[in-house]
Design an enzyme around this catalytic site. Structure first.
Site, short mmCIF file in Angstrom:
data_model
loop_
_atom_site.label_atom_id
_atom_site.label_comp_id
_atom_site.label_asym_id
_atom_site.label_seq_id
_atom_site.Cartn_x
_atom_site.Cartn_y
_atom_site.Cartn_z
CD GLU A 1 10.20 16.58 10.29
OE1 GLU A 1 9.69 15.68 10.87
OE2 GLU A 1 10.59 16.80 9.16
N GLY B 1 12.08 14.09 5.79
CA GLY B 1 12.44 13.87 6.92
C GLY B 1 13.90 14.06 8.10
CD GLU B 2 15.11 9.93 9.94
OE1 GLU B 2 16.28 10.05 9.88
OE2 GLU B 2 14.69 8.86 10.16
N GLY B 3 16.09 15.89 9.16
CA GLY B 3 16.93 16.96 8.82
C GLY B 3 17.78 16.30 7.87
#
Lengths: 318, 318
Positions: free
Chosen positions: B143, B285-287
């Site tokens: 995300e 984040g961002e995976g």
């Protein structure tokens, strides 16, 4: 390491499209790798995993859950591609080499005197030294040798003191009686080789083994070639510790790949001031934990070398 | 999961050329993966990383160190291949998809009422559901959304209680005043949306965001397709927790990829009884943390599927 490349890597890291420090340990790791490779945008493209195998006279004391012939059987398994380290090397694109060192000639039982002669330990160090591919860009030096957690415990005991019980563990799976026997054998080893307590290389000769010496030789050679090293578990780390005790800073080009379930390993890493990248309860040796940690170094180098800067991406900087 | 495949994987694991348990967590992980894939020798060949991006009305309260336009700028960076998660996905051979969800239409500020209408949250869940490639064999749902650690903290507070201060952290880097503001905003959020405390999906609608709903939708879809999931950090895990609170066991197909430096994350993982694979101080984040942990799942599956058995390799079994 290359100070200019390291500084350039640090500067680059500060401009990448992420909040400062948000990649955590990957940031330091990437900068460390870039410094040793002399390239702020170095990538890991040619990792090498080497497994050194040898036999130990002390195995005759019954310190392992497996018989000594398993060393040769596992060498065949490494060559056929069937061991854990083969799968890990393949998964992360590492070249794998196997060096079987005079399996038919175990070291002497170190509870009765030195495990190796001067000529023997030098020959084993040279095998490790010569096994490193100068074209590789990351090294894992793994080991296989029935009885070698006992040898590693004796080496750690000689290098760092403490009690034999602080360094022994169940290895491939000995029971409580086996564990007590290992501690006794470690104590006997240092008693039979008193010079080992005062000289790291003498400790390697008297209490180590051919595969441990080869691991140390490979790690030393990697330093000369500016090839960063990922340390594996207890046995690999005990061999590496010989270098650090002989010349402080000798392991600055090495990172701890993981912490093993073998209880002496966290103690050894603390003594070397190394924080492991992974903690997954592994205790197999063969270079397996380090081969998995190669992925983390690859990831760190990929982020540092490949990410866009705020300016390149047109992203507002906080 | 497929009980027969899982049992076959367990039996196979017990015959591989290693001492029992010597691969530590990799062994359980490989068996878990095999069970969900319905194949005792399953390998990870087609991982998918999806990044969902959306904007949050609550960002106007000043809860982030970065301005809201960064969400769109980072979407462009993901599409151009310049973000950290791009490098990680590429390193481990994962397909990467980016879904930008109505960035020009942030959710409502949840301190004044529900973040989303019923229709909006359902649409976002559906975007996640439809984003999963049925041909993939491992999923990371990442995300991006300025302000979304505040949304995640509010969601965790609604789902698991405790105090707002237990769930907030510095996110992309707010100062002490910013941290205190986040806690206040989280408390106001639950006060303004009292129904969120009693219904997990209502909590997602009132306190979540479009990218959080999409993450939840993707993880639910992966369950239907028997695709194992690697959870990322605090925000991804808060979205996943909605599913677990709505239907206990709904995250049995998910493993915690890492534990973030964001302080709410270890608390959230403990509440979900998930032990992270990695602990590297990441908080991007961002995976990104989960994309790195893909390597560990690949390694586990490679060992279980590819290693020789004692019988195949002619190795003496202890």
């Amino acid at each position: 390491p290359d100070g200019a490349a390291r500084a350039a890597a640090e500067a680059r890291n500060g401009q990448l499209t992420k909040p400062p420090g948000a990649l955590g340990r990957l940031e330091d790791l990437g900068i460390w790798y870039a410094g040793w490779r002399g390239d702020a945008r170095a990538q890991v493209t040619s990792p090498q995993v080497i497994v050194f195998a040898a036999n130990h006279g002390v195995a005759a004391r019954g310190v392992s859950a497996f018989p000594a012939e398993v060393t040769a059987q596992m060498v065949a398994n490494f060559r056929a591609g069937g061991a854990a380290v083969n799968q890990l090397a393949r998964t992360f694109g590492a070249r794998m080499d196997v060096h079987s060192i005079e399996l038919e000639r175990p070291t002497a039982d170190f509870t009765t005197g030195p495990a190796m002669t001067e000529a023997e330990v030098v020959a084993a160090l040279a095998i490790g030294w010569n096994a490193v591919d100068p074209a590789s860009d990351l090294l894992v030096a793994g080991e296989m040798g029935i009885g070698n957690t006992t040898s590693a415990a004796a080496l750690a005991h000689a290098l760092f003191g403490a009690a034999p019980t602080d360094w022994v563990g169940r290895g491939t799976g000995v029971d409580d009686a086996g564990l007590a026997l290992k501690a006794r054998v470690v104590g006997e080893g240092l008693a039979a080789n008193p010079g080992a307590a005062h000289d790291p290389l003498e400790a390697l000769r008297c209490l180590g083994g051919r595969e441990l010496a080869a691991v140390a030789g490979a790690i030393a050679r990697a330093r000369q070639l500016s090839i960063p090293v990922v340390l594996d578990g207890f046995i690999c780390t005990s061999a590496a510790a010989v270098l650090e005790r002989a010349a402080p800073g000798a392991l600055d080009h090495a990172v701890a790949g993981h912490v093993s379930a073998e209880p002496g390993h966290p103690r050894l890493l603390a003594a070397l001031d190394k924080t492991p990248l992974l903690s997954l309860g592994m205790r197999l040796g063969e270079g397996s934990g380090a081969a998995l940690a190669v992925a983390v170094v690859q990831a760190a180098a990929a982020c540092l070398s490949g990410m866009a800067t705020f300016a390149e991406a047109g992203v507002s900087d906080g």
